[in-house]
Scaffold this motif. Structure first.
Motif, mmCIF file in Angstrom:
data_model
loop_
_atom_site.group_PDB
_atom_site.id
_atom_site.type_symbol
_atom_site.label_atom_id
_atom_site.label_comp_id
_atom_site.label_asym_id
_atom_site.label_seq_id
_atom_site.Cartn_x
_atom_site.Cartn_y
_atom_site.Cartn_z
ATOM 1 N N LEU A 161 1.671 2.850 -3.530
ATOM 2 C CA LEU A 161 0.608 3.384 -4.386
ATOM 3 C C LEU A 161 0.072 4.681 -3.793
ATOM 4 O O LEU A 161 0.167 4.909 -2.581
ATOM 5 N N PRO A 162 -0.514 5.531 -4.616
ATOM 6 C CA PRO A 162 -1.079 6.785 -4.096
ATOM 7 C C PRO A 162 -2.166 6.515 -3.047
ATOM 8 O O PRO A 162 -2.938 5.564 -3.171
ATOM 9 N N SER B 298 0.825 -1.218 0.000
ATOM 10 C CA SER B 298 0.000 0.000 0.000
ATOM 11 C C SER B 298 0.857 1.264 0.000
ATOM 12 O O SER B 298 0.466 2.287 -0.574
ATOM 13 N N ILE C 9 -3.738 -5.154 -2.883
ATOM 14 C CA ILE C 9 -2.963 -4.108 -2.223
ATOM 15 C C ILE C 9 -2.866 -4.471 -0.746
ATOM 16 O O ILE C 9 -3.886 -4.611 -0.058
ATOM 17 N N ARG D 54 -5.019 6.518 -7.327
ATOM 18 C CA ARG D 54 -4.596 5.111 -7.300
ATOM 19 C C ARG D 54 -5.280 4.304 -8.392
ATOM 20 O O ARG D 54 -4.639 3.544 -9.129
ATOM 21 N N ASP D 55 -6.594 4.463 -8.527
ATOM 22 C CA ASP D 55 -7.338 3.686 -9.521
ATOM 23 C C ASP D 55 -6.910 4.035 -10.939
ATOM 24 O O ASP D 55 -6.826 3.156 -11.806
#
Length: 354
Positions: free
Chosen positions: A27-28, A24, A65, A34-35
């Motif tokens: 990732l943003p 996690s 994630i 993130r998506d």
């Protein structure tokens, strides 16, 4: 490569699914950002996902994630993301039990959990549903092993087993095992059970659609009349279960059950929801087992003598066995064996954004 961002990830097979696993922290934090990054990584918006690492199939366009636990009693958090293939969208509403089977080994290999000699138990908090699932993996001498003699239908070869215990599987999304309060009702002339176990599902008898429940997945996918009728039932089920308009959601999942061909208890066809699963989702198998404990449900009425024990579901690629045990408080727990494998490790490359 100054115009590319490197995102560390590991490609893993979990059960009969596969996809990249991310920490996690890499990732943003913002879900929309993130998506958008996951859509680019997987190459969604194209049927082959040709410009990404997705496999052009819902079962290989999944993302896990994993990070430190945010819930008391858990060891790690696991957020599942179903990245659409042809559409540029991400759905984090459902859980995926097959990908879940690779979470504990990934967490151990990533240093989030310390392995112990013999067997290591990892309490996985599924962020999508807010539930904790216990995963037990063999760690002889405190070392993680992926090779082993366990086999599951739908996957060639053998691997080390991963044992999953679903002890909080009732009402994962709605808080109620039976969201409408009824074990059986009728939608558009089709008797159904609307149930929310490890995943929300609408269960019907295959015979009500003029089917046996033993058809190959490709045959069902190629029948537009049947698929349209099944989708109509699913959308009404979504409204009744409190999900609103589910046209753009993968929940609830439609499931057909029929008489088995071999020594199984029932033949099962699970939909993802717009294609038939090539085998069976773990969360689907768990929810079917919970339905079996309800005598008046579609599943329970087909298995009138069942209370607890082993159940064998026949799917397009073989069978899946689950075990139901009734705890001291009367709540059922469901146990499943899966396997996983670490396939590739490195970094996903995404474009810089201004």
């Amino acid at each position: 490569m100054d115009d590319l961002i490197r995102i560390p990830c590991v490609l893993m097979r979990g059960g009969t699914s596969k996809g990249p696993f991310f920490l996690s922290r890499d990732l943003p934090a913002d879900p929309a950002t993130r998506d958008a990054m996951l859509i680019e990584i997987m190459g969604s918006g194209h049927p082959l996902q040709i410009d990404g690492i997705g496999g052009g199939n819902p079962l290989s366009s999944k993302v896990a994630i994993v990070g430190p636990a945010s819930r008391v009693g858990a060891d790690v958090d696991y957020l599942f993301a179903q990245v659409k293939v042809a559409e540029r969208s991400v759905d984090t509403a459902p859980n995926c039990g097959n990908m879940l089977s690779a979470v504990a080994p990934f967490a151990i290999a990533s240093g989030l959990v310390q392995a112990v000699p013999g067997e290591t138990t990892v309490r996985v908090h599924n962020v999508n549903t807010g539930t904790i699932i216990e995963a037990r993996v063999g760690t002889p001498d405190g070392d993680l092993r992926f090779q082993g003699a366990a086999a599951i239908d739908g996957v060639p070869g053998t691997a080390a087993p991963v044992y999953l215990a679903f002890r909080e599987a009732m009402g994962a999304k709605t808080g109620r095992l039976l969201p409408t309060g009824s074990p059986q009702e009728v939608i558009d002339g089709v008797p159904v059970t609307l149930i929310d176990g490890a995943t929300p599902m609408v269960i019907a008898r295959a015979e009500t659609f003029g089917l046996t429940g033993r058809e190959p997945a490709s045959v069902l996918d190629a029948d537009p009349h049947f698929m349209a009728r099944l989708e109509a039932v699913r959308r009404i089920a979504g409204l009744r279960m409190g999900f609103g308009d589910v046209a753009d959601s993968v929940l609830p999942k439609p499931v057909l059950v029929g008489q088995p061909t071999g020594s199984g208890d029932l033949s099962v066809r699970y939909f993802t929801p717009h294609t038939c699963h090539s085998s069976l989702a773990t969360t689907g198998a768990v929810t079917l087992a919970l339905a079996a404990t309800l005598p008046d449900s579609i599943v329970g009425s087909a298995l009138p003598e069942f209370r607890q024990g082993d159940l064998t579901w026949e799917h397009p690629n073989g069978t899946m066995v689950v075990r139901v045990e009734i705890g001291a408080g009367g709540a059922p727990a469901v146990f499943v064996m899966r396997t996983c494998r670490r396939l590739f490790e490195g970094a996903a490359l995404v474009r810089q954004r201004n």
